[in-house]
Enzyme design. Sequence first.
Site, PDB file in Angstrom:
ATOM      1  N   ASP A 195       5.497 -17.035  22.710  1.00  0.00           N
ATOM      2  CA  ASP A 195       4.819 -18.285  23.473  1.00  0.00           C
ATOM      3  C   ASP A 195       3.886 -17.724  24.438  1.00  0.00           C
ATOM      4  OD1 ASP A 195       6.919 -16.673  25.245  1.00  0.00           O
ATOM      5  OD2 ASP A 195       6.216 -18.074  26.825  1.00  0.00           O
ATOM      6  N   ASP A 212       4.937 -11.933  25.909  1.00  0.00           N
ATOM      7  CA  ASP A 212       6.005 -11.397  25.563  1.00  0.00           C
ATOM      8  C   ASP A 212       6.343 -11.635  24.056  1.00  0.00           C
ATOM      9  OD1 ASP A 212       6.953 -14.088  25.514  1.00  0.00           O
ATOM     10  OD2 ASP A 212       7.762 -13.706  27.362  1.00  0.00           O
ATOM     11  N   TYR A 242      12.127 -20.922  31.061  1.00  0.00           N
ATOM     12  CA  TYR A 242      11.860 -22.495  30.491  1.00  0.00           C
ATOM     13  C   TYR A 242      12.799 -23.172  30.830  1.00  0.00           C
ATOM     14  CZ  TYR A 242       7.664 -20.434  28.472  1.00  0.00           C
ATOM     15  OH  TYR A 242       6.587 -19.931  28.234  1.00  0.00           O
ATOM     16  N   GLU A 264      -1.792 -14.101  32.288  1.00  0.00           N
ATOM     17  CA  GLU A 264      -1.151 -14.417  30.986  1.00  0.00           C
ATOM     18  C   GLU A 264      -1.557 -15.623  30.369  1.00  0.00           C
ATOM     19  OE1 GLU A 264       3.513 -13.645  29.354  1.00  0.00           O
ATOM     20  OE2 GLU A 264       3.198 -14.497  31.421  1.00  0.00           O
TER      21      GLU A 264
END
Length: 512
Positions: A98, A101, A249, A489
């Site tokens: 995603d 990571d 999430y 990120e």
Amino acid sequence: MTSFSFSFSSSSFCLLLLLLSLISLSFLPHCISLPAYHSHHPHSATHNYGDALTKSIIFFEGQRSGKLPSNQRMSWRRNSALSDGSFMHVDLVGGYYDAGDNVKFGFPMAFTTTMLSWSVIEFGGAMKTKLENAREAIRWGTDYLLKATAYPDTIYVQVGDADKDHACWERPEDMDTPRNVYKIDRNNPGSDVAAETAAALASASIVFKKFDPIYSKTLLTRAIKVFQFADKYRGPYSNSLKPIVCPFYCSYSGYQDELLWGAAWLHKATKNPMYLNYIKVNGQILGADVSDNTFGWDNKHVGARILLSKEFLVQKVKSLYDYKGHADNFICSVIPGSSFSSSQYTPGGLLFKMSDSNMQYVTSTSFLLLTYAKYLTTARSVVNCGGTIITPKSLRAIAKKQVDYLLGDNPLKMSYMVGYGTRYPQRIHHRGSSLPSIAVHPDKIQCSEGFNVMNTQSPNPNILVGAVVGGPDLHDSFPDERSDYEQSEPATYINAPLVGSLAYLAHSFGQL
């Protein structure tokens, strides 16, 4: 594909209103026409949107998990996670990481796929040579989602232990953290992730309908079954999987928005009246008129309103009249500098929703503005914000300003897309990008060993081309620190809606 120009201008509309008001002596709404560009003057473009579009799609290749194809363009990446799902005797190889990571989270992956598909549905006709790569990015997501939904009333929603993964700083190619598999089923429902997965499969089926009809039918058949599961066994997936998916999430907005969103996409993909009836019967219960104005991987209400408003505006489905009003309320809430706006903007003009990965809301909102402008133009309609008329031209100008800020028109003169422009983030929060590639450093980099690199100020050695980071703070500042995941990120769901916006802008300025 619908033309992106429009013949009924804001000035024409104002003139018409003026004539009507002289006849009726009624109140004349004020017409807002924000500074806008003209599609027939490509030399006035402030950015190379075509180049940015190419890069925004290439980015997804850097996020690929599984066995990479021979035409892989992000060449510093290699195969990874080739045994995902094997200890559960299920094939879960593939899909996307995603963000920075090495976990595969099904909820944002499905939303990413939906938004890539919507980008192509609305603006794919303008993409020309970029369209094939955009479809490949979608297929990489849907191939995985088909695997994740291969068993009835079961969806595999995550591969990897996020806590253990985040305790390491290692390349996906070296990954040795647990690849645990997590699922939802009848006893542990997850209507949110299931309905989003149905939306992803249904929207993608539209993308592939003419290009690959057999694949399209496979996607749509699966979408129907997955939505039935989502609707029949109701509940948020973060109830049963809370220790696993939260706080990463979590389904903060509940599952009602995804059921409405999923039904809207199935209605669009199937033309089956049962979905329209479902929306009529359940719309209010599912929050059709809830006054939330943030669209992203968790909350789909605004997206559903915009999507369904097209049915009223363009297809003339009278029963969906309310969705035009709901969509207008969202539009009014984001008009900068207006008395009816409820949105915050930085001094430099960037829409600011929250400090953590704010750019995802910039890209999603810009896409909705351009898409709604397209629908309004086709229907020769406008938005009325308490007597103030907002034209499609105004919406396009607002969206363009947001995209331009992202690409470098900001106080720092920095592009927030990696690899675009002369100045962009050098130390993004991304394991694969920050560590030396396999080609340069073939030996394994151990779990904690990577933190030696993460904590340095050296630029990332591997350019994650096209990656859009979380972006600046409320004061337009950006430290470019690798440890600052909120601002530095990248994520797939930041890029996905941007693909559509860049396609529109590149087309408008004759760059494709």
